[in-house]
Design a protein around this motif. Structure first.
Motif, PDB file in Angstrom:
ATOM      1  N   LEU A  29       0.823  -1.200   0.000  1.00 21.14           N
ATOM      2  CA  LEU A  29       0.000   0.000   0.000  1.00 21.14           C
ATOM      3  C   LEU A  29       0.863   1.257   0.000  1.00 21.14           C
ATOM      4  O   LEU A  29       0.466   2.301  -0.500  1.00 21.14           O
ATOM      5  CB  LEU A  29      -0.878  -0.042   1.265  1.00 21.14           C
ATOM      6  N   LEU A  30       2.028   1.135   0.573  1.00 23.36           N
ATOM      7  CA  LEU A  30       2.892   2.313   0.688  1.00 23.36           C
ATOM      8  C   LEU A  30       3.626   2.560  -0.620  1.00 23.36           C
ATOM      9  O   LEU A  30       4.092   1.617  -1.269  1.00 23.36           O
ATOM     10  CB  LEU A  30       3.905   2.097   1.820  1.00 23.36           C
ATOM     11  N   PRO A  31       3.753   3.823  -1.015  1.00 24.30           N
ATOM     12  CA  PRO A  31       4.527   4.149  -2.216  1.00 24.30           C
ATOM     13  C   PRO A  31       5.989   3.744  -2.023  1.00 24.30           C
ATOM     14  O   PRO A  31       6.511   3.831  -0.905  1.00 24.30           O
ATOM     15  CB  PRO A  31       4.404   5.675  -2.300  1.00 24.30           C
ATOM     16  N   SER A  32       6.627   3.302  -3.115  1.00 25.08           N
ATOM     17  CA  SER A  32       8.005   2.813  -2.983  1.00 25.08           C
ATOM     18  C   SER A  32       8.975   3.904  -2.547  1.00 25.08           C
ATOM     19  O   SER A  32      10.075   3.599  -2.083  1.00 25.08           O
ATOM     20  CB  SER A  32       8.462   2.176  -4.298  1.00 25.08           C
ATOM     21  N   GLY A  33       8.567   5.165  -2.659  1.00 25.41           N
ATOM     22  CA  GLY A  33       9.412   6.269  -2.196  1.00 25.41           C
ATOM     23  C   GLY A  33       9.628   6.267  -0.694  1.00 25.41           C
ATOM     24  O   GLY A  33      10.495   6.982  -0.175  1.00 25.41           O
ATOM     25  N   ILE A  34       8.883   5.446   0.034  1.00 29.19           N
ATOM     26  CA  ILE A  34       9.017   5.401   1.495  1.00 29.19           C
ATOM     27  C   ILE A  34      10.426   4.969   1.907  1.00 29.19           C
ATOM     28  O   ILE A  34      10.871   5.258   3.017  1.00 29.19           O
ATOM     29  CB  ILE A  34       7.943   4.470   2.115  1.00 29.19           C
ATOM     30  N   LEU A  35      11.131   4.307   0.991  1.00 27.24           N
ATOM     31  CA  LEU A  35      12.472   3.814   1.329  1.00 27.24           C
ATOM     32  C   LEU A  35      13.546   4.865   1.089  1.00 27.24           C
ATOM     33  O   LEU A  35      14.719   4.621   1.348  1.00 27.24           O
ATOM     34  CB  LEU A  35      12.774   2.533   0.543  1.00 27.24           C
ATOM     35  N   THR A  36      13.146   6.008   0.544  1.00 29.79           N
ATOM     36  CA  THR A  36      14.112   7.086   0.308  1.00 29.79           C
ATOM     37  C   THR A  36      13.849   8.190   1.320  1.00 29.79           C
ATOM     38  O   THR A  36      12.801   8.846   1.266  1.00 29.79           O
ATOM     39  CB  THR A  36      13.950   7.651  -1.127  1.00 29.79           C
ATOM     40  N   PRO A  37      14.759   8.430   2.269  1.00 29.44           N
ATOM     41  CA  PRO A  37      14.488   9.357   3.364  1.00 29.44           C
ATOM     42  C   PRO A  37      14.107  10.769   2.916  1.00 29.44           C
ATOM     43  O   PRO A  37      13.274  11.411   3.550  1.00 29.44           O
ATOM     44  CB  PRO A  37      15.802   9.383   4.149  1.00 29.44           C
ATOM     45  N   GLU A  38      14.654  11.249   1.783  1.00 29.47           N
ATOM     46  CA  GLU A  38      14.385  12.634   1.356  1.00 29.47           C
ATOM     47  C   GLU A  38      12.999  12.774   0.735  1.00 29.47           C
ATOM     48  O   GLU A  38      12.530  13.887   0.484  1.00 29.47           O
ATOM     49  CB  GLU A  38      15.414  13.108   0.303  1.00 29.47           C
ATOM     50  N   CYS A  39      12.364  11.667   0.468  1.00 28.67           N
ATOM     51  CA  CYS A  39      11.145  11.668  -0.321  1.00 28.67           C
ATOM     52  C   CYS A  39       9.895  11.658   0.582  1.00 28.67           C
ATOM     53  O   CYS A  39       9.889  10.993   1.608  1.00 28.67           O
ATOM     54  CB  CYS A  39      11.214  10.371  -1.105  1.00 28.67           C
ATOM     55  N   THR A  40       8.841  12.379   0.190  1.00 30.37           N
ATOM     56  CA  THR A  40       7.578  12.314   0.939  1.00 30.37           C
ATOM     57  C   THR A  40       6.635  11.344   0.229  1.00 30.37           C
ATOM     58  O   THR A  40       6.251  11.583  -0.914  1.00 30.37           O
ATOM     59  CB  THR A  40       6.922  13.705   1.009  1.00 30.37           C
ATOM     60  N   PRO A  41       6.268  10.253   0.890  1.00 31.69           N
ATOM     61  CA  PRO A  41       5.333   9.319   0.266  1.00 31.69           C
ATOM     62  C   PRO A  41       3.890   9.756   0.493  1.00 31.69           C
ATOM     63  O   PRO A  41       3.542  10.203   1.581  1.00 31.69           O
ATOM     64  CB  PRO A  41       5.609   7.993   0.991  1.00 31.69           C
ATOM     65  N   VAL A  42       3.071   9.625  -0.547  1.00 29.04           N
ATOM     66  CA  VAL A  42       1.685  10.099  -0.470  1.00 29.04           C
ATOM     67  C   VAL A  42       0.731   9.012  -0.967  1.00 29.04           C
ATOM     68  O   VAL A  42       0.955   8.405  -2.012  1.00 29.04           O
ATOM     69  CB  VAL A  42       1.494  11.374  -1.337  1.00 29.04           C
ATOM     70  N   ILE A  43      -0.343   8.796  -0.187  1.00 29.95           N
ATOM     71  CA  ILE A  43      -1.426   7.917  -0.633  1.00 29.95           C
ATOM     72  C   ILE A  43      -2.559   8.833  -1.066  1.00 29.95           C
ATOM     73  O   ILE A  43      -3.157   9.544  -0.251  1.00 29.95           O
ATOM     74  CB  ILE A  43      -1.855   6.964   0.506  1.00 29.95           C
ATOM     75  N   GLY A  44      -2.809   8.857  -2.373  1.00 23.47           N
ATOM     76  CA  GLY A  44      -3.756   9.817  -2.942  1.00 23.47           C
ATOM     77  C   GLY A  44      -5.212   9.416  -2.736  1.00 23.47           C
ATOM     78  O   GLY A  44      -5.524   8.303  -2.278  1.00 23.47           O
ATOM     79  N   ARG A  97      12.276  -2.419  10.855  1.00 23.57           N
ATOM     80  CA  ARG A  97      13.492  -2.576  10.050  1.00 23.57           C
ATOM     81  C   ARG A  97      14.265  -1.259   9.941  1.00 23.57           C
ATOM     82  O   ARG A  97      15.176  -1.125   9.122  1.00 23.57           O
ATOM     83  CB  ARG A  97      13.142  -3.108   8.667  1.00 23.57           C
ATOM     84  N   GLY A  98      13.866  -0.274  10.735  1.00 22.70           N
ATOM     85  CA  GLY A  98      14.625   0.982  10.799  1.00 22.70           C
ATOM     86  C   GLY A  98      14.254   2.004   9.738  1.00 22.70           C
ATOM     87  O   GLY A  98      14.975   2.982   9.529  1.00 22.70           O
ATOM     88  N   VAL A  99      13.118   1.788   9.022  1.00 27.19           N
ATOM     89  CA  VAL A  99      12.704   2.760   8.008  1.00 27.19           C
ATOM     90  C   VAL A  99      11.821   3.821   8.675  1.00 27.19           C
ATOM     91  O   VAL A  99      10.871   3.494   9.378  1.00 27.19           O
ATOM     92  CB  VAL A  99      11.921   2.061   6.863  1.00 27.19           C
ATOM     93  N   ASP A 100      12.168   5.086   8.436  1.00 26.90           N
ATOM     94  CA  ASP A 100      11.378   6.194   8.992  1.00 26.90           C
ATOM     95  C   ASP A 100      10.158   6.421   8.099  1.00 26.90           C
ATOM     96  O   ASP A 100      10.309   6.697   6.906  1.00 26.90           O
ATOM     97  CB  ASP A 100      12.256   7.450   9.040  1.00 26.90           C
ATOM     98  N   THR A 101       8.975   6.298   8.669  1.00 27.97           N
ATOM     99  CA  THR A 101       7.751   6.435   7.860  1.00 27.97           C
ATOM    100  C   THR A 101       6.961   7.690   8.248  1.00 27.97           C
ATOM    101  O   THR A 101       5.826   7.858   7.828  1.00 27.97           O
ATOM    102  CB  THR A 101       6.854   5.191   8.056  1.00 27.97           C
ATOM    103  N   SER A 102       7.585   8.553   9.033  1.00 24.93           N
ATOM    104  CA  SER A 102       6.828   9.671   9.615  1.00 24.93           C
ATOM    105  C   SER A 102       6.372  10.706   8.588  1.00 24.93           C
ATOM    106  O   SER A 102       5.482  11.505   8.864  1.00 24.93           O
ATOM    107  CB  SER A 102       7.655  10.347  10.710  1.00 24.93           C
ATOM    108  N   LYS A 103       6.981  10.710   7.395  1.00 21.13           N
ATOM    109  CA  LYS A 103       6.594  11.731   6.404  1.00 21.13           C
ATOM    110  C   LYS A 103       5.342  11.366   5.615  1.00 21.13           C
ATOM    111  O   LYS A 103       4.838  12.178   4.839  1.00 21.13           O
ATOM    112  CB  LYS A 103       7.733  11.910   5.400  1.00 21.13           C
TER     113      LYS A 103
END
Ligand code: GDP
Ligand code: IMO
Ligand code: MG
Length: 427
Positions: free
Chosen positions: A54-69, A89-95
């Motif tokens: 469900l999460l956009p693949s950009g979630i794995l790139t810290p500089e990127c803001t993932p959006v569910i439209g 697994r240490g991935v920051d998902t706060s954005k």
């Protein structure tokens, strides 16, 4: 720099996750615009493998803001477990940002999906059983539940009542199942409200403001062109618009903002679930493609049906999406064949047909017309530029490009981020 759309050019599983992740480093936002957790996008970063639903693949790139439209259908339990799995697994998902207008997949949608498939018997679609079709059906019927409804208990209760009124009649009288209690559903949904609250936003405003500030926005499609509800092999399709226009409605961004539309194209063809597939192989070659390509569904674990490359479909994808580029994936899987058949046209009732027939009866009768291209045996997984590829692999790519109607701007030679030959830059 305006917006880019990245979408599947075939029947899904073309490698969209890898391609999105690759571009993730150069974009500010990655947006899912349709579908839900029927998608399974694999991203390999170093020795780590992630399966995103469900999460956009950009979630794995810290500089990127993932959006569910707004065009996405969200199963809150799946979303929360995907988030906590990544956090562990240490991935920051706060954005992450989630549209308040996205529709919610409830347990009754999942139930209806499964019982409907059972009821269809031999005619079943082979859905992923994730409640996708029934949730979109409720949206269109105007009895859907949206993310924003979680924050008003009285509205939520009224909406769940309205949705279950007719559904309970069908469940009990037609499908012989137990009725679903409104209170239980409301209680479960309210339980997600607080956990989701930090992510809920007016994503249409956020994305349009970002574009005005010259930020780069990448739309990541789920599924693929031939699974599109309008342009795919109906009824053997999903219930949304993975094609390029879906990015506009599913995110609230106008078509004038989109400058590139990248079709992700596997060097051969696969399909999961039922429906026509002209180049499908039932022989040792099909089994070899499945084995070498690891063609097993990320979401359901089903074996994918495999076949040769179909240029008629690629041309169709170019047309209905207005593709500006292709990203050709999994070329490495074809290493070792002496000759590789490529479908250049169909034969339908004794006539050669160059374009995808609009008539489903014709498409069901389409027999592939193959051209044989010489294969290669050298390992190509370490190739970094087009000239590193053996001559026959180069010719295979050039032939596909010529037949498919848009330039091939990148080639995947392995699942990893760096196992990619970049020909034209996307950004
Ligand atoms: P998606 O749904 O379009 O994101 O694709 P999936 O993740 O369902 O399936 C694609 C599979 O192919 C995944 O296992 C990827 O890791 C893998 N993959 C992607 N690109 C390549 C490539 O160029 N070569 C190889 N060998 N594997 C690839
Ligand atoms: P990604 O994003 C491949 C197929 C299902 C079924 C049909 C309808 O990983 O490419 P649904 O559950 O959507 O109502 O099922 O669509 N399907 C996919 N096939 N890749 C996917 O996603 C798919 N999502 C749905 O197998 O045939
Ligand atoms: Mg997939």
């Amino acid at each position: 720099m305006p917006a880019l759309v990245l979408l599947g050019a075939q029947w899904g599983d073309e490698g969209k996750g890898k391609a999105t992740d690759l571009l993730g480093g150069s974009v500010d936002y990655v947006v899912r615009y349709q579908g839900g957790n029927n998608a399974g996008h694999t991203v390999v970063v170093g020795d780590q493998k992630y399966a995103l639903h469900l999460l956009p693949s950009g979630i794995l790139t810290p500089e990127c803001t993932p959006v569910i439209g707004n065009g996405v259908v969200v199963d809150p339990s799946v979303l929360l477990s995907e988030l906590s799995g990544l956090n562990e697994r240490g991935v920051d998902t706060s954005k992450l940002l989630i549209s308040g207008n996205a529709h919610i997949i409830t347990p009754y949608h999942v139930t209806v999906d499964k019982v409907t498939e059972r009821f269809l018997g031999k005619r079943k679609i082979g859905t992923t059983g994730r409640g996708i079709g029934p949730t979109y059906a409720d949206k269109i019927n105007r009895v859907g539940i949206r993310v924003q409804d979680l924050y008003d208990e009285s509205i939520l209760t009224q909406k769940v009542e309205a949705a279950l009124d007719a559904k309970n009649q069908i469940l009990t009288k037609l499908f012989n199942r137990r009725a679903i209690a409104v209170d239980q559903v409301v209680e479960e949904l309210l339980g997600y409200a607080e956990k989701l609250q930090p992510y809920v936003a007016d994503t249409v405003l956020v994305l349009n403001q970002a574009l005005e500030e010259n930020k780069v926005v990448l739309f990541e499609g789920g599924q693929g062109t031939l699974l599109d509800i309008d342009h795919g092999t109906y009824p053997f399709v999903t219930s949304s618009n993975p094609t390029a226009g879906g990015a506009c409605t599913g995110a609230g961004v106008g078509p004038t903002k989109i400058s590139r539309v990248i079709g992700i194209l596997k060097a051969y063809t696969t399909r999961v679930g039922a429906g026509p597939f002209p180049t499908e192989l039932f022989d040792e070659d099909g089994a070899a493609l499945r084995r070498i390509g690891g063609e097993r569904g990320v979401t359901t674990g089903r074996d994918r049906r495999c076949g040769w490359f179909d240029a008629v479909i690629a041309r169709y994808a170019t047309r209905v999406n207005g593709l500006t580029d292709f990203f050709l994936t999994k070329l490495d899987v074809l290493t070792g064949w002496e000759e590789i058949p490529v479908c250049v046209a169909y034969e339908i009732d004794g006539k050669r047909v160059e374009e995808l027939p609009y008539s489903q009866s014709d498409f069901h009768h389409a027999k592939p017309v193959y051209e044989m291209l010489p294969g290669w045996s050298e390992d190509i997984t370490r190739a970094k530029s087009f000239s590193d590829l053996p001559k026959n692999a180069q010719n295979y790519v050039k032939a596909l490009e010529e037949m498919s109607g848009a330039p091939i701007s990148a080639i995947g030679v392995g699942p990893g981020r760096d196992e990619t030959i970049e020909i034209n830059s996307f950004i």
